[in-house]
Structure formats: structure tokens, C-alpha cells
Design a protein around this motif. Structure first.
Motif, PDB file in Angstrom:
ATOM      1  N   PHE A  62     -10.601   4.500  10.402  1.00 31.60           N
ATOM      2  CA  PHE A  62      -9.931   3.147  10.604  1.00 31.60           C
ATOM      3  C   PHE A  62      -8.498   3.493  10.772  1.00 31.60           C
ATOM      4  O   PHE A  62      -7.569   3.927  10.035  1.00 31.60           O
ATOM      5  N   ILE A  63      -7.738   2.580  11.854  1.00 31.84           N
ATOM      6  CA  ILE A  63      -6.096   2.879  11.972  1.00 31.84           C
ATOM      7  C   ILE A  63      -5.553   1.576  11.781  1.00 31.84           C
ATOM      8  O   ILE A  63      -5.796   0.564  12.544  1.00 31.84           O
ATOM      9  N   ALA A  64      -4.444   1.647  11.289  1.00 27.84           N
ATOM     10  CA  ALA A  64      -3.863   0.251  10.980  1.00 27.84           C
ATOM     11  C   ALA A  64      -2.547   0.893  11.016  1.00 27.84           C
ATOM     12  O   ALA A  64      -1.573   2.037  10.487  1.00 27.84           O
ATOM     13  N   SER A  65      -1.533  -0.135  11.817  1.00 29.58           N
ATOM     14  CA  SER A  65      -0.196   0.384  12.145  1.00 29.58           C
ATOM     15  C   SER A  65       0.515  -1.085  12.782  1.00 29.58           C
ATOM     16  O   SER A  65      -0.300  -1.894  13.331  1.00 29.58           O
ATOM     17  N   ASP A  66       1.886  -1.162  12.647  1.00 32.78           N
ATOM     18  CA  ASP A  66       2.590  -2.154  13.299  1.00 32.78           C
ATOM     19  C   ASP A  66       3.184  -1.469  14.551  1.00 32.78           C
ATOM     20  O   ASP A  66       3.702  -2.370  15.178  1.00 32.78           O
ATOM     21  N   ASP A  67       2.984  -0.460  14.902  1.00 36.82           N
ATOM     22  CA  ASP A  67       3.464   0.058  16.245  1.00 36.82           C
ATOM     23  C   ASP A  67       2.342   0.286  16.993  1.00 36.82           C
ATOM     24  O   ASP A  67       1.517   1.402  16.911  1.00 36.82           O
ATOM     25  N   ALA A  68       2.031  -0.460  18.076  1.00 38.60           N
ATOM     26  CA  ALA A  68       0.996  -0.561  18.986  1.00 38.60           C
ATOM     27  C   ALA A  68       0.749   1.061  19.588  1.00 38.60           C
ATOM     28  O   ALA A  68      -0.159   1.546  20.000  1.00 38.60           O
ATOM     29  N   SER A 120       0.868  -1.064   0.132  1.00 37.85           N
ATOM     30  CA  SER A 120       0.018  -0.090   0.006  1.00 37.85           C
ATOM     31  C   SER A 120       0.886   1.318  -0.034  1.00 37.85           C
ATOM     32  O   SER A 120       2.072   1.164   0.102  1.00 37.85           O
ATOM     33  N   LEU A 121       0.205   2.473  -0.144  1.00 41.85           N
ATOM     34  CA  LEU A 121       0.743   3.695  -0.168  1.00 41.85           C
ATOM     35  C   LEU A 121       1.518   3.744   1.412  1.00 41.85           C
ATOM     36  O   LEU A 121       2.718   4.324   1.492  1.00 41.85           O
ATOM     37  N   ALA A 122       0.662   3.427   2.300  1.00 43.57           N
ATOM     38  CA  ALA A 122       1.293   3.630   3.709  1.00 43.57           C
ATOM     39  C   ALA A 122       2.425   2.646   3.787  1.00 43.57           C
ATOM     40  O   ALA A 122       3.544   3.107   4.508  1.00 43.57           O
ATOM     41  N   GLU A 123       2.518   1.418   3.396  1.00 44.35           N
ATOM     42  CA  GLU A 123       3.833   0.661   3.547  1.00 44.35           C
ATOM     43  C   GLU A 123       4.986   1.214   2.619  1.00 44.35           C
ATOM     44  O   GLU A 123       6.151   0.855   3.137  1.00 44.35           O
ATOM     45  N   ARG A 124       4.817   1.787   1.482  1.00 39.22           N
ATOM     46  CA  ARG A 124       5.777   2.413   0.849  1.00 39.22           C
ATOM     47  C   ARG A 124       6.296   3.872   1.404  1.00 39.22           C
ATOM     48  O   ARG A 124       7.502   3.821   1.432  1.00 39.22           O
ATOM     49  N   PRO A 134      -2.713  -4.417  11.735  1.00 40.81           N
ATOM     50  CA  PRO A 134      -1.229  -4.106  11.130  1.00 40.81           C
ATOM     51  C   PRO A 134      -1.280  -3.088   9.902  1.00 40.81           C
ATOM     52  O   PRO A 134      -2.428  -2.947   9.273  1.00 40.81           O
ATOM     53  N   LEU A 135      -0.168  -2.659   9.643  1.00 38.81           N
ATOM     54  CA  LEU A 135      -0.095  -1.671   8.626  1.00 38.81           C
ATOM     55  C   LEU A 135      -0.460  -2.355   7.294  1.00 38.81           C
ATOM     56  O   LEU A 135      -1.049  -1.646   6.401  1.00 38.81           O
ATOM     57  N   ARG A 136      -0.199  -3.577   7.111  1.00 40.38           N
ATOM     58  CA  ARG A 136      -0.598  -4.499   5.826  1.00 40.38           C
ATOM     59  C   ARG A 136      -2.189  -4.180   5.474  1.00 40.38           C
ATOM     60  O   ARG A 136      -2.617  -3.979   4.445  1.00 40.38           O
ATOM     61  N   MET A 137      -2.915  -3.801   6.670  1.00 43.58           N
ATOM     62  CA  MET A 137      -4.033  -3.714   6.332  1.00 43.58           C
ATOM     63  C   MET A 137      -4.749  -2.401   5.716  1.00 43.58           C
ATOM     64  O   MET A 137      -5.896  -2.358   5.185  1.00 43.58           O
ATOM     65  N   ALA A 138      -3.759  -1.558   5.503  1.00 42.57           N
ATOM     66  CA  ALA A 138      -3.798  -0.372   4.723  1.00 42.57           C
ATOM     67  C   ALA A 138      -4.029  -0.978   3.246  1.00 42.57           C
ATOM     68  O   ALA A 138      -4.752   0.221   2.502  1.00 42.57           O
ATOM     69  N   ARG A 139      -3.644  -1.931   2.642  1.00 42.79           N
ATOM     70  CA  ARG A 139      -4.290  -2.194   1.487  1.00 42.79           C
ATOM     71  C   ARG A 139      -5.612  -2.288   1.208  1.00 42.79           C
ATOM     72  O   ARG A 139      -6.321  -1.705   0.072  1.00 42.79           O
ATOM     73  N   HIS A 140      -6.294  -2.730   2.296  1.00 47.51           N
ATOM     74  CA  HIS A 140      -7.776  -2.997   2.164  1.00 47.51           C
ATOM     75  C   HIS A 140      -8.147  -1.526   2.249  1.00 47.51           C
ATOM     76  O   HIS A 140      -9.303  -1.177   1.699  1.00 47.51           O
ATOM     77  N   LEU A 141      -7.842  -0.855   3.225  1.00 47.07           N
ATOM     78  CA  LEU A 141      -8.365   0.478   3.750  1.00 47.07           C
ATOM     79  C   LEU A 141      -8.393   1.340   2.426  1.00 47.07           C
ATOM     80  O   LEU A 141      -9.292   2.129   2.137  1.00 47.07           O
TER      81      LEU A 141
END
Length: 211
Positions: free
Chosen positions: A147-153, A107-111, A175-182
């Protein structure tokens, strides 16, 4: 809290206004510091305009630049963003079908996380239209979900609290990977609006228990 906002578009104006109303300092950053200062004056309260680097030096930084350049902007600020909670609200969507240009990949967030490896990246606010955030919430109405997605709690918890302060109902999406769905959810919203469903300015999900 000082919150930096990179960009001067509608989301910066809407979230910036809610930030100052909640007692925070909004630091608007742009390539054009004068333009950022003009946006800060429009927001009023404790809002200030400056360049990208000063805005990126805040504890929390929101990436609100046009998504095709977001990764490059963040990469150029990577050292400044080290340790910051970095919120990505962008959506890599292209007409006419408003599907993610990153479909099937990160996702954009992961990039953005790859571009600023020292930042604590959180995906948030990408499924809520600026037009909705710019309006006061009607009395008795349910707040829009974000909706909040992150690998950092810890970063996610901070953004959840901030989202609540800004008058939205935060949902921990994992997790941040969920940003793909968001980002795909945002594409669904835009496509609905493009098809004439003008009310599709935010998505609300309800869990239905099995029978």
C-alpha cells in the motif's frame, strides 16, 4: 536508478536483492560502512555499501532502520535528502500487544516528513514481511500487495512503478495521513503471527461492492 537503503536489516536485504534483480543499483547505508559493504556483498550484483550520507544522496531513499531511531537518522540527513523520494517502511510497534506507540497522533511517516521537510515522503512496503520479499514468487501466485500513501502524486507514482518492478501489487492508499492506518494494519499482522497465525505475512484487501 540508484536507490539508497538506510539500514542493514532483513528488509534491506530482501528489497536490495529485488532491486538489483530488476536492474537498479542498491546503495546500502549504515553507521558502520564495513557492515553495509558486507550486506552489499551478500546481495551481490550492483549493490554497494557505504555510510548513511552517501546512501541518502540517491534519487530514491528507503528508510529501513529500526523505527525508534528512524526520525533521528532522517533528521540528521535532512539537507542531503532535500528533493529525494523518501520511502518509509517502518512500523512503530511495541510488544506485547503490537499497537502503535503513536496511536491517535501522527504516524511514523508523518514524523519523518517533518524531520526532512524537503523530501518527498511515501509510506510503502510496511505491511509486507521481509521473509516474503526474500522468497521468489511462486509461479501463478498473486503477488503481495503493498500500500502506497503520499501527499506527493509524482513521488507516489514513482514508488507505485517501483513496487510493481519489485514483484508486488501496489495499491494507492491516498494521502500520507493514511500511513496511520497502514501502520495499524502492520500491527494487526504482527499480532496475528504472535498468536500463531504464521501465514499472516502480508495483508491483501478486496473491495466488495454493496448489495
Amino acid at each position: 536508478m540508484r536507490v539508497g537503503l538506510l539500514g542493514t536489516g532483513p528488509m534491506t536485504r530482501a528489497i536490495g536483492a529485488r532491486l538489483v534483480q530488476a536492474g537498479h543499483t542498491a546503495v546500502i547505508g549504515s553507521r558502520d560502512a564495513q557492515r553495509a559493504a558486507a550486506v552489499a556483498r551478500d546481495i551481490g550484483g550492483d549493490a554497494h555499501g557505504t555510510g548513511y550520507r552517501d546512501a541518502a544522496a540517491c534519487e530514491v531513499v528507503i528508510v529501513a532502520v529500526h523505527d525508534p531511531v528512524a526520525v533521528d537518522v532522517v533528521a540528521g540527513l535532512s539537507e542531503v535528502l532535500d528533493g529525494a523520494v523518501l520511502i518509509d517502511l517502518g512500523n512503530p510497534l511495541d510488544p506485547p500487544h503490537w499497537e502503535s506507540r503513536y496511536a491517535g497522533g501522527p504516524s511514523l511517516a508523518e514524523r519523518i516528513a517533518d524531520a526532512a521537510p524537503g523530501a518527498r515522503v511515501v509510506k510503502a512496503f510496511n505491511t509486507v514481511y521481509a521473509e516474503l520479499l526474500a522468497l521468489p514468487s511462486p509461479a501463478g501466485a498473486e503477488p503481495p500487495q503493498t500500500f502506497i500513501a503520499s501527499d506527493d502524486a509524482e513521488a507516489a507514482a514513482l514508488v507505485i512503478a517501483l513496487a510493481r518492478e519489485l514483484g508486488t501489487a501496489p495499491v494507492d492508499a491516498g494521502p500520507l495521513r493514511m500511513a496511520r492506518h497502514l501502520e495499524a494494519v502492520a500491527g494487526f499482522e504482527v499480532a496475528m503471527v504472535a498468536s500463531g497465525f504464521a501465514a499472516a505475512v502480508a495483508t491483501r484487501l478486496s473491495a466488495v461492492p454493496p448489495a
